[in-house]
Design an enzyme around this catalytic site. Structure first.
Site, PDB file in Angstrom:
ATOM      1  N   ASP A 266       0.856  -1.164   0.000  1.00 16.40           N
ATOM      2  CA  ASP A 266       0.000   0.000   0.000  1.00 16.40           C
ATOM      3  C   ASP A 266       0.912   1.241   0.000  1.00 16.40           C
ATOM      4  O   ASP A 266       2.130   1.142   0.120  1.00 16.40           O
ATOM      5  CB  ASP A 266      -0.950  -0.038   1.222  1.00 16.40           C
ATOM      6  CG  ASP A 266      -2.180   0.821   1.009  1.00 16.40           C
ATOM      7  OD1 ASP A 266      -3.221   0.525   1.625  1.00 16.40           O
ATOM      8  OD2 ASP A 266      -2.104   1.777   0.212  1.00 16.40           O
TER       9      ASP A 266
HETATM   10  C1  GLC Z   1      -4.279   4.278   0.018  1.00 19.93           C
HETATM   11  C2  GLC Z   1      -5.207   3.122   0.333  1.00 19.93           C
HETATM   12  C3  GLC Z   1      -5.298   2.097  -0.767  1.00 19.93           C
HETATM   13  C4  GLC Z   1      -5.086   2.768  -2.103  1.00 19.93           C
HETATM   14  C5  GLC Z   1      -3.644   3.257  -2.122  1.00 19.93           C
HETATM   15  C6  GLC Z   1      -3.318   3.979  -3.429  1.00 19.93           C
HETATM   16  O1  GLC Z   1      -3.618   4.700   1.174  1.00 19.93           O
HETATM   17  O2  GLC Z   1      -4.976   2.415   1.550  1.00 19.93           O
HETATM   18  O3  GLC Z   1      -6.583   1.482  -0.676  1.00 19.93           O
HETATM   19  O4  GLC Z   1      -5.296   1.846  -3.155  1.00 19.93           O
HETATM   20  O5  GLC Z   1      -3.346   4.108  -1.023  1.00 19.93           O
HETATM   21  O6  GLC Z   1      -4.006   5.183  -3.482  1.00 19.93           O
END
Ligand code: GLC
Length: 713
Positions: A266
């Protein structure tokens, strides 16, 4: 030569040409200036330089076709090996045409409809230059304090698995080398919905059997349906952050589930290993992440900054080659080596928000609206109706994570009412949490026959990092509600929210006949207002059913339907003093899992088992009558209860459901089959089917069921 062989030869030859720096470069996902980002801002001015060195594998957050084209051109024309980028975005309930939030879509209990929504999102995404979406969100959720329940499909593993499967099929279609499909990334692996205290990013602790029986199944379903990517979650899982948790990534995902796709972190989750105190610096982040099985690092740069140091270690070099192969496989499957500019159009608007897409969003909204209480809907077009509340004039009805929504297509309720010939008026009364003002309201109330009151939480009060300890409507909104009900007019309450709110006070007002209907409108996307109006006036007959239990109060949380019985369960005849309960609240949910009303009235009878013994499978049928003059959908829900096992078993387990259309006064005999494998339950990390007696429960929700028993030999 077979396609797969051709691909492998191409990728082998490419990997053999790559320097270690170029290999590691494929393992990096960068933001780029003006992108839509969801975490700390990072300097982007060096991204072009990194791309030219072959040190960027993908880009997150770009929706600008011109920017995407230029970045891709740089990667393809100005690098040594011309390896294209892939572009990824958070498209979880629509790209330009926005569908209901995932938790609302789950309430449709209609996997085919959800698949159709995903297919539209895929077309709009791919024709926006995006090849991968960070969806489905397969996080099982039992805690509405956690704002991200809006992104998932609720508390049941069977239903969440069905929804996960539908989304992947809708996104990925039959193959990825075309302008109608995108790669799917299932997230957040793993256990993220069980964050302690409902506080986002918090720690997660659970037994492995709980993990295998509840939180893992939707991810298993995703890997069975060839999901191309899995995203690690921010949380620790039994003490080790998911992003460097080799049990989760290597033992379970890559070995046990044989996942061949790409594991991505993430947003900056790998750098956060330092804050989790499991890594002392960026070098250790790189080491622990590659050892655990992380293939692609989102935004953090531990790999491009540090990983080369470990590449003399044969084991780590093999891990790097495996990660690079997985990433190149994805790019090959997407057709990016053949045509890196597929889907990047200059006249891109013509691919978005097509009438057919808007119709799909309207149908999805219709089947997501959840009727909780009712004694007076639908409205009559002769009615004189006064619409009141903070949601009457807003376009903020699409929910969080609404892709690249085009608000020009989102009409407010009063804008949509203007397209009707209904007799209506409106009065705001307050904002969501301020500006209480009833001056002039009394006159309007007295002039109208019925009141529709729209209350709830703002769309940005749910989603990432939006945990709440108070799930009540705001005091201002209750002040408005109390003012309105004083006039004793027939009153319909509509609620917008991204999560279950606390409605016990609302239910009490309904029981006291102070309000006469309660409709949960979640956030329904681009076609929200048209769908709400059509539902209020009976053009649409609501059919949604809850996939998360609604608690009486926050103190009941976590509350979920498939809990264990305890040694002192609620049973007739057992004194209150000696059964599992609260002194100050009931045990059960205010509105249970699987609950939802319709304008139709469905009567269930004659549950007939073809046999009382299940060897391989057991057929059974139920008779369902639509005892009303309204045609409508009904979802028939099938649960089991294992009555005796080597471990204590849940009082209910959803195992099947069918959503069928009923004409007025129509009776259907609905047939089901339950197979031996449906009874699987993991005990001590092993699959297990208990012999003995089972309850078979069929009904409109998880509580009001007809029960018969069968035996498994
Ligand atoms: C965010 C979220 C995730 C998302 C990623 C990219 O913090 O936790 O669900 O896909 O970053 O934006």
């Amino acid at each position: 030569m077979k396609k797969e062989e051709k691909k492998n030869i191409f990728i082998d030859e490419l990997i053999n040409k790559m320097t270690i720096e170029e290999k590691i470069g494929q393992m990096y996902e960068s933001t780029y200036t003006n992108g839509f980002i969801t975490g700390p801002e990072f300097e982007n001015d060096d991204v072009i330089k990194l791309i030219k060195k072959g040190l960027v594998g993908s880009i997150i957050g770009q929706y600008d076709n011109e920017v995407i084209y230029q970045l891709q051109k740089t990667a393809v024309e100005e690098t040594r090996l011309h390896i294209p980028l892939f572009f990824a975005n958070d498209i979880i309930h629509g790209c330009r045409t926005i569908f209901p939030i995932p938790l609302a879509l789950a309430c449709t209990w209609n996997p085919k409809l959800v698949e159709n929504c995903a297919a539209v999102a895929a077309k709009e995404s791919r024709n926006s230059g995006v090849q991968l979406v960070f969806s489905p969100v397969a996080d099982l959720a039992r805690d509405p304090r956690w704002g991200r329940v809006m992104e998932g499909y609720g508390e049941d593993p069977y239903l969440a698995s069905k929804m996960t499967r539908s989304l992947i099929r809708g996104y990925q279609g039959k193959e990825l080398y075309n302008e109608n499909t995108v790669a799917a990334c299932v997230k957040h692996y793993a256990g993220y919905g069980a964050v302690s205290g409902g506080r986002d990013y918090n720690s997660v602790d659970m037994s492995l059997d709980t993990f295998y029986n509840y939180y893992l199944p939707p991810f298993m379903e995703a890997t069975k349906n060839d999901v191309k990517m899995v995203m690690t979650s921010f949380n620790t899982f039994n003490g080790i952050p998911a992003t460097c948790n080799s049990f989760l990534l290597r033992d379970i995902l890559k070995k046990k589930l044989k996942f061949k796709g790409v594991v991505i972190s993430d947003y900056t989750a790998s750098d956060e290993l330092i804050k989790h105190k499991v890594c002392k610096d960026e070098e250790e982040v790189a080491y622990k992440s590659i050892m655990a099985g992380l293939d692609h690092e989102m935004v953090s740069r531990s790999y491009i900054n540090q990983l080369k140091k470990f590449s003399n270690d044969e084991k780590i070099l093999n891990y790097i080659n495996d990660s690079v192969r997985r990433i190149l496989n994805l790019k090959y499957d997407l057709g990016l080596f053949d045509n890196p500019y597929l889907g990047i159009h200059i006249d891109f608007e013509k691919y978005w928000l097509l009438p057919a897409y808007l119709d799909q969003a309207y149908l999805a909204a219709n089947e997501s609206i959840t009727l909780l209480e009712n004694r007076i809907l639908p409205l009559n077009k002769e009615d004189h109706v006064l619409f009141i509340g903070p949601f009457i004039d807003t376009k903020r009805l699409v929910g969080a994570w609404a892709g690249k929504v085009d608000h020009n297509y989102c009409k407010s309720l009063i804008e949509e009412l203007a397209n009707t010939n209904y007799h209506y008026d409106y009065f705001k009364g307050c904002e969501i949490n301020s500006d209480f003002n009833t001056k002039g309201l009394e006159e309007k109330i007295l002039k109208n026959d019925k009141i529709v009151l729209l209350l709830g939480e703002d769309q940005w009060e749910s989603g990432e990092n939006k945990s709440k300890t108070n799930l009540e409507l705001s005091d201002i909104q209750y002040q408005l509600l109390d003012y309105v009900i004083k006039f004793n007019k027939p009153t319909i309450l509509l609620i917008h929210a991204g999560r279950p709110l606390i409605l016990s006070r609302i239910k009490k007002l309904y029981e006291e006949r102070k309000i006469d209907a309660v409709m949960y409108n979640w956030f329904l996307g681009t076609m929200s207002s048209k769908s709400i109006i059509h539902t209020l006036y009976g053009i649409n007959n609501p059919s949604a059913k809850l996939t998360m239990s609604f608690p009486y109060n926050v103190g009941q949380i976590p509350i979920y339907y498939n809990h264990l019985p305890t040694g002192r369960p609620k049973e007739n005849g057992i004194s209150d003093d000696y059964r599992t309960r609260y002194l100050d609240a009931p045990n059960d949910a205010l509105y249970p899992f699987g609950y939802g009303l319709s304008y139709s009235k469905f009567i269930y009878k004659n549950l007939i088992l073809k046999s009382e013994i299940l060897e391989k499978e057991l057929s059974f049928s139920i008779e369902v009558l639509n005892d009303s003059s309204y045609a409508g959908y009904e979802t028939i829900e099938v649960y089991i209860e294992c009555m005796n096992d080597i471990v204590s078993r849940p009082i209910n387990e959803l195992k099947n459901f069918k959503k069928l259309w009923f004409l007025p006064h129509e009776t259907k005999v609905v047939e089901f089959v339950i197979k031996r494998n449906d009874l699987n339950y993991v005990v001590n990390s092993k699959n297990h089917i208990a012999c003995g007696t089972y309850g078979l429960k069929v009904g409109p929700n998880s509580i009001d069921t007809i029960v018969k028993y069968f035996t498994v030999k």
